[in-house]
Design a protein around this motif. Structure first.
Motif, PDB file in Angstrom:
ATOM      1  N   LEU A  26      -5.282   2.748  -3.915  1.00 47.55           N
ATOM      2  CA  LEU A  26      -6.043   3.340  -5.022  1.00 47.55           C
ATOM      3  C   LEU A  26      -7.375   3.881  -4.512  1.00 47.55           C
ATOM      4  O   LEU A  26      -7.804   4.980  -4.880  1.00 47.55           O
ATOM      5  CB  LEU A  26      -6.296   2.302  -6.115  1.00 47.55           C
ATOM      6  N   ASP A  27      -8.033   3.085  -3.661  1.00 48.39           N
ATOM      7  CA  ASP A  27      -9.337   3.502  -3.137  1.00 48.39           C
ATOM      8  C   ASP A  27      -9.223   4.816  -2.382  1.00 48.39           C
ATOM      9  O   ASP A  27     -10.084   5.683  -2.491  1.00 48.39           O
ATOM     10  CB  ASP A  27      -9.899   2.416  -2.198  1.00 48.39           C
ATOM     11  N   GLU A  28      -8.139   4.942  -1.589  1.00 47.30           N
ATOM     12  CA  GLU A  28      -7.983   6.167  -0.802  1.00 47.30           C
ATOM     13  C   GLU A  28      -7.708   7.378  -1.681  1.00 47.30           C
ATOM     14  O   GLU A  28      -8.038   8.504  -1.320  1.00 47.30           O
ATOM     15  CB  GLU A  28      -6.852   6.000   0.225  1.00 47.30           C
ATOM     16  N   ALA A  29      -7.087   7.131  -2.847  1.00 49.88           N
ATOM     17  CA  ALA A  29      -6.756   8.252  -3.718  1.00 49.88           C
ATOM     18  C   ALA A  29      -7.856   8.527  -4.742  1.00 49.88           C
ATOM     19  O   ALA A  29      -7.743   9.436  -5.554  1.00 49.88           O
ATOM     20  CB  ALA A  29      -5.436   7.971  -4.433  1.00 49.88           C
ATOM     21  N   GLY A  30      -8.906   7.702  -4.702  1.00 47.17           N
ATOM     22  CA  GLY A  30     -10.008   7.919  -5.629  1.00 47.17           C
ATOM     23  C   GLY A  30      -9.698   7.515  -7.054  1.00 47.17           C
ATOM     24  O   GLY A  30     -10.181   8.118  -8.006  1.00 47.17           O
ATOM     25  N   ILE A  31      -8.871   6.469  -7.227  1.00 47.71           N
ATOM     26  CA  ILE A  31      -8.553   5.976  -8.564  1.00 47.71           C
ATOM     27  C   ILE A  31      -9.355   4.698  -8.799  1.00 47.71           C
ATOM     28  O   ILE A  31      -9.361   3.803  -7.955  1.00 47.71           O
ATOM     29  CB  ILE A  31      -7.045   5.688  -8.687  1.00 47.71           C
ATOM     30  N   THR A  32     -10.046   4.624  -9.933  1.00 41.91           N
ATOM     31  CA  THR A  32     -10.868   3.436 -10.182  1.00 41.91           C
ATOM     32  C   THR A  32      -9.996   2.293 -10.681  1.00 41.91           C
ATOM     33  O   THR A  32      -8.937   2.502 -11.265  1.00 41.91           O
ATOM     34  CB  THR A  32     -11.963   3.722 -11.215  1.00 41.91           C
TER      35      THR A  32
ATOM     36  N   GLY B 266      -3.413  -4.772  -0.826  1.00 42.45           N
ATOM     37  CA  GLY B 266      -2.819  -3.565  -0.257  1.00 42.45           C
ATOM     38  C   GLY B 266      -2.756  -2.439  -1.282  1.00 42.45           C
ATOM     39  O   GLY B 266      -3.071  -1.290  -0.991  1.00 42.45           O
TER      40      GLY B 266
ATOM     41  N   PHE C 268     -10.120   6.623   6.375  1.00 40.95           N
ATOM     42  CA  PHE C 268     -10.651   7.940   6.723  1.00 40.95           C
ATOM     43  C   PHE C 268     -12.058   7.817   7.308  1.00 40.95           C
ATOM     44  O   PHE C 268     -12.867   7.035   6.833  1.00 40.95           O
ATOM     45  CB  PHE C 268     -10.726   8.823   5.480  1.00 40.95           C
TER      46      PHE C 268
ATOM     47  N   ILE D  69      -5.914  -2.774   5.590  1.00 40.68           N
ATOM     48  CA  ILE D  69      -6.008  -3.627   4.405  1.00 40.68           C
ATOM     49  C   ILE D  69      -7.289  -4.468   4.426  1.00 40.68           C
ATOM     50  O   ILE D  69      -7.749  -4.941   3.408  1.00 40.68           O
ATOM     51  CB  ILE D  69      -4.777  -4.572   4.325  1.00 40.68           C
TER      52      ILE D  69
ATOM     53  N   SER E 180       1.471  10.440   3.847  1.00 42.73           N
ATOM     54  CA  SER E 180       1.900   9.038   3.784  1.00 42.73           C
ATOM     55  C   SER E 180       2.882   8.720   4.901  1.00 42.73           C
ATOM     56  O   SER E 180       2.813   7.654   5.513  1.00 42.73           O
ATOM     57  CB  SER E 180       2.587   8.740   2.453  1.00 42.73           C
TER      58      SER E 180
ATOM     59  N   LYS F 234       0.846  -1.202   0.000  1.00 37.76           N
ATOM     60  CA  LYS F 234       0.000   0.000   0.000  1.00 37.76           C
ATOM     61  C   LYS F 234       0.880   1.250   0.000  1.00 37.76           C
ATOM     62  O   LYS F 234       0.634   2.191  -0.764  1.00 37.76           O
ATOM     63  CB  LYS F 234      -0.914  -0.025   1.231  1.00 37.76           C
TER      64      LYS F 234
ATOM     65  N   GLU G  32       1.053   4.232  -2.745  1.00 37.71           N
ATOM     66  CA  GLU G  32       0.847   5.615  -2.277  1.00 37.71           C
ATOM     67  C   GLU G  32       1.950   6.524  -2.805  1.00 37.71           C
ATOM     68  O   GLU G  32       1.689   7.631  -3.277  1.00 37.71           O
ATOM     69  CB  GLU G  32       0.874   5.666  -0.749  1.00 37.71           C
TER      70      GLU G  32
ATOM     71  N   ALA H  84      -6.098  -0.888  -1.824  1.00 38.98           N
ATOM     72  CA  ALA H  84      -6.487  -0.005  -0.716  1.00 38.98           C
ATOM     73  C   ALA H  84      -5.941   1.404  -0.948  1.00 38.98           C
ATOM     74  O   ALA H  84      -6.625   2.401  -0.690  1.00 38.98           O
ATOM     75  CB  ALA H  84      -5.977  -0.569   0.610  1.00 38.98           C
TER      76      ALA H  84
ATOM     77  N   THR I 189     -10.595  13.143  -3.872  1.00 37.09           N
ATOM     78  CA  THR I 189     -11.836  12.495  -3.449  1.00 37.09           C
ATOM     79  C   THR I 189     -11.615  11.001  -3.543  1.00 37.09           C
ATOM     80  O   THR I 189     -11.230  10.492  -4.593  1.00 37.09           O
ATOM     81  CB  THR I 189     -12.991  12.899  -4.373  1.00 37.09           C
ATOM     82  N   ASN I 190     -11.807  10.289  -2.440  1.00 40.13           N
ATOM     83  CA  ASN I 190     -11.544   8.857  -2.491  1.00 40.13           C
ATOM     84  C   ASN I 190     -12.734   8.101  -3.076  1.00 40.13           C
ATOM     85  O   ASN I 190     -13.766   8.702  -3.387  1.00 40.13           O
ATOM     86  CB  ASN I 190     -11.122   8.320  -1.115  1.00 40.13           C
ATOM     87  N   ASN I 191     -12.577   6.779  -3.242  1.00 40.39           N
ATOM     88  CA  ASN I 191     -13.624   6.008  -3.919  1.00 40.39           C
ATOM     89  C   ASN I 191     -14.902   5.891  -3.108  1.00 40.39           C
ATOM     90  O   ASN I 191     -15.905   5.401  -3.602  1.00 40.39           O
ATOM     91  CB  ASN I 191     -13.092   4.619  -4.287  1.00 40.39           C
TER      92      ASN I 191
END
Lengths: 326, 356
Positions: A237-243, A232, B175, B251, B55, A206, A210, A235, B41-43
């Motif tokens: 990608l999800d936090e950064a809003g990447i599909t 990981g 978050f 995770i 980070s 992860k 990041e 996770a 904006t996260n998913n």
């Protein structure tokens, strides 16, 4: 003092007797008609893969199938060597080994040959002469990597910017799964954005992703060398809003066929998972039966049949049949 | 001016702060954008902060929390607990198995966390009793759980790598909706405030140091070394459970083999970089916490520099050797002496200038 000496003598005598007993019982079958098998493996706690591997051997090499089994588990090569030697002394008919390290086995396997013990290797190869074992049933990590890379090429993406998350450096799986991708990097069909080891650790994977996101570099493929690291990476990608996954911006590739990972593929969160089959027991069982009937083995090195599932073709039935763990 | 410098150089926090400063400057020169923070904006549709600084703070939180417990143990027991990561794997496994057995609601989540704390404190107390009562060297006593801990975790997990998923877990490991700062950072801050309050309003800090410096004296003054050591292990137990649960929440998976892999070494290192003597006695908690952030900043820097996989550990080792050597008493004294020599010639002028 004296009693201790006497005790030692008695013990030594008992040991000698039991050895002699073993020596005389070295016909192919035990008194109760069972085939004696010694299994040297890595402990099931090593990984989900190993747990499934150990369970598979317990299931196939059962008394119901005509086996009397002794097992020994260790991550340490020297302990494994001692155990294998002990099994030979105990007079097993077959010795099945998944070695912790590839070197140092020649001596023990020569002893096995002298004692008439037939040796099978499973899961991992070792550095010995091929005449010292009957057959090896192994996974080909490089073939797994090739499967994934070929699938990726078949997707015909306009460009390949790959984040490559490696396993523990020097491990069989890491070397095998890295090589095919490295070839693509070398011939320019794919671009290496980052290549970094996460030593199989989910949280490290992860952090690596990041750091790529923070650097602002573009990427559209994450090639993680096992399922945990892929999780990981996702996770991050999800936090950064990447599909990601089916119809997403980033293609996700994992290895090992954990059931939970296959469910991610089914849900379209990941694109591809490649099998690393822990099921070698059935094949070895068949080969032992052939030998017991006086037949000959045709193959020295048997590569496990392995497959992959992508998010377009996977079904729930596939998960139930091939997935490991729960 | 001279005395201020001397005070700074002698201060325990000087070297760790200086190392952190160097890392920051190095990164700013390498890439001026390195520490920029952006809002993404996260998913899940929340606005969140992202960037290397986030980070680093986020990634170090588990090590930083662990380093609090480790500092107390180091100070009072004159040795380190090398089983923290393995016990964290046990705590994480307990946490996951409770969550998997129930529908995940806030009470169930709290129960799971509480239970993992209890289990972790019990294991930690096992270490504590060996160290405090049976007077076994900490590294030997904790070696038992260091080697057995992950096997116990394996047994709890039934050999698999079970997954859990719930928005609740994402909000702890990631978050909380509406708050743009990663929750692990907030948890770390809460821990730091709590421990600061404890040290300020109780005698725990003083007693811990007394036990570490001279057990006999402590005993004669009515401080029970056994209890002080056990308290250190209990606090460490809570830290371990928290670190384990945060890592699981990040995770949504427990892998007993890799959870906080090699973290015990990073934690001990954080304590050492923080200027704390690993032979016990005086301690500074904030030093250890800064040490944890230095280690994480170093890791993130190496990732950003795209250092080849095989070489990461070597690079890390070089930097750490430099930090540790620089903070050694020999080098520190040398620097102070050099400084004195350089400025000795004009002390009077300085005084005059100040007076004017």
């Amino acid at each position: 003092m004296k009693t201790k000496k006497i005790l030692a003598l008695i013990l030594a005598a008992a040991l000698a007797l039991s050895l002699a007993a073993c020596g005389s019982a070295q016909t192919s079958k035990d008194k109760d008609g069972l085939i004696k098998v010694g299994i040297v493996n890595n402990p099931p706690s090593e990984s989900g893969y190993r747990a499934a591997n150990v369970a598979d051997f317990e299931k196939v090499f059962s008394e119901a199938n005509g086996y009397k089994v002794s097992t020994f588990y260790s991550l340490k090569n020297d302990e494994q060597l001692n155990a294998a030697q002990q099994f030979i002394t105990d007079g097993v008919d077959y010795l099945l080994i998944s070695a912790a390290a590839t070197d140092g086995w020649t001596n023990v396997l020569e002893n096995a040959k002298k004692a008439g013990v037939k040796v099978f290797l499973f899961d991992r190869m070792m550095n010995v002469d091929q005449s010292l074992f009957e057959a090896a049933v192994i996974s080909n990590m490089e073939a797994q990597g090739r499967m994934a890379v070929q699938w990726l090429l078949d997707q015909k993406l306009p460009e390949y910017n790959v984040v490559h998350i490696q396993g523990a450096m020097g491990s069989d799986a890491q070397i095998g799964r890295t090589k095919p991708l490295d070839e693509q990097f070398a011939n320019g069909t794919m671009k290496k954005v980052v290549q970094q080891t996460a030593t199989w650790d989910e949280a490290t994977a992860k952090q690596i992703v990041e750091s790529v996101i923070n650097s602002g570099e573009k990427f559209n493929v994450i090639y993680a060398e096992n399922d945990g690291m892929a999780k990981g990476a996702v996770a991050a990608l999800d936090e950064a809003g990447i599909t990601h996954g089916k119809n997403g911006d980033v293609v996700i590739i994992g290895f090992d066929f954990n059931k939970w990972a296959l469910r991610e593929v089914l849900a379209g969160n990941w694109n591809l998972d490649v099998q690393c089959s822990p099921f070698q027991a059935q094949k070895i069982h068949e080969m032992i039966q052939t030998l017991e009937k006086g037949g000959q083995l045709t193959e020295k090195i048997v590569i496990n049949e392995e497959r992959y599932f992508d998010c377009n073709t996977i079904t729930q039935a596939d998960i139930d049949k091939y997935g490991i763990g729960d | 001016m001279g005395s201020l410098f001397k005070k700074m150089a002698r201060s325990q926090l000087a070297i760790p702060l200086f190392a952190l400063f160097l890392l920051v400057v190095f990164n700013l020169i390498r890439d001026p954008e390195f520490f920029s923070i952006t809002i993404a904006t996260n998913n899940d549709g929340n606005a969140v902060l992202s960037g290397n600084l986030i980070s680093i703070l986020n990634g170090a939180s588990a090590i930083a929390i662990l380093s609090i417990g480790m500092t107390l143990i180091t100070s009072s027991c004159k040795g380190q607990d090398i089983s923290v990561a393995a016990v964290a794997a046990i705590a994480g496994s307990v946490f996951v198995s409770v969550l998997r057995a129930n529908e995940i609601t806030i009470p169930v989540f709290l129960l799971a966390f509480l239970l993992s704390c209890v289990v972790s404190v019990l294991f930690s107390l096992f270490n504590g009793v060996l160290v405090a009562v049976f007077k076994i060297q900490p590294m030997i006593a904790t070696l038992i759980l260091f080697s057995a801990g992950r096997s116990i975790a394996y047994w709890i997990n039934g050999g698999a790598t079970p997954t859990v998923s719930s928005p609740l877990l994402t909000s702890i490991g990631g978050f909380i909706p509406g708050i743009p700062i990663p929750t692990p950072i907030l948890i770390m801050v809460i821990f730091l405030i709590l421990i600061t309050l404890v040290l300020r309003f109780t005698n725990l800090g003083l007693y811990t140091q007394v036990v570490g410096i001279n057990e006999g004296t402590a005993h004669l003054n009515g401080i029970s070394p056994v209890w002080i050591k056990l308290i250190a292990f209990i606090i460490s137990g809570v830290c371990v459970a928290t670190a384990g649960c945060i890592t699981v929440c990040r995770i949504g998976l427990i892998n007993h083999e890799t959870l906080l892999l090699d973290a015990e070494m990073d934690v001990i290192l954080a304590v050492a970089i923080g200027g704390n003597a690993l032979s016990g006695g005086k301690f500074n908690l904030y030093g250890s916490v800064i040490g944890a952030y230095i280690i994480q900043a170093l890791t993130v820097t190496l990732y950003a520099m795209k250092v080849p996989s095989a070489a990461v550990k070597a690079y890390k080792a070089i930097v750490i050797i430099l930090i540790v050597v620089c903070s050694s008493p020999v080098v520190k004294d040398f620097v102070v002496r050099m400084y004195k020599k350089m400025f000795k010639k004009q002390p009077e002028k300085e005084v005059q200038a100040k007076a004017a």
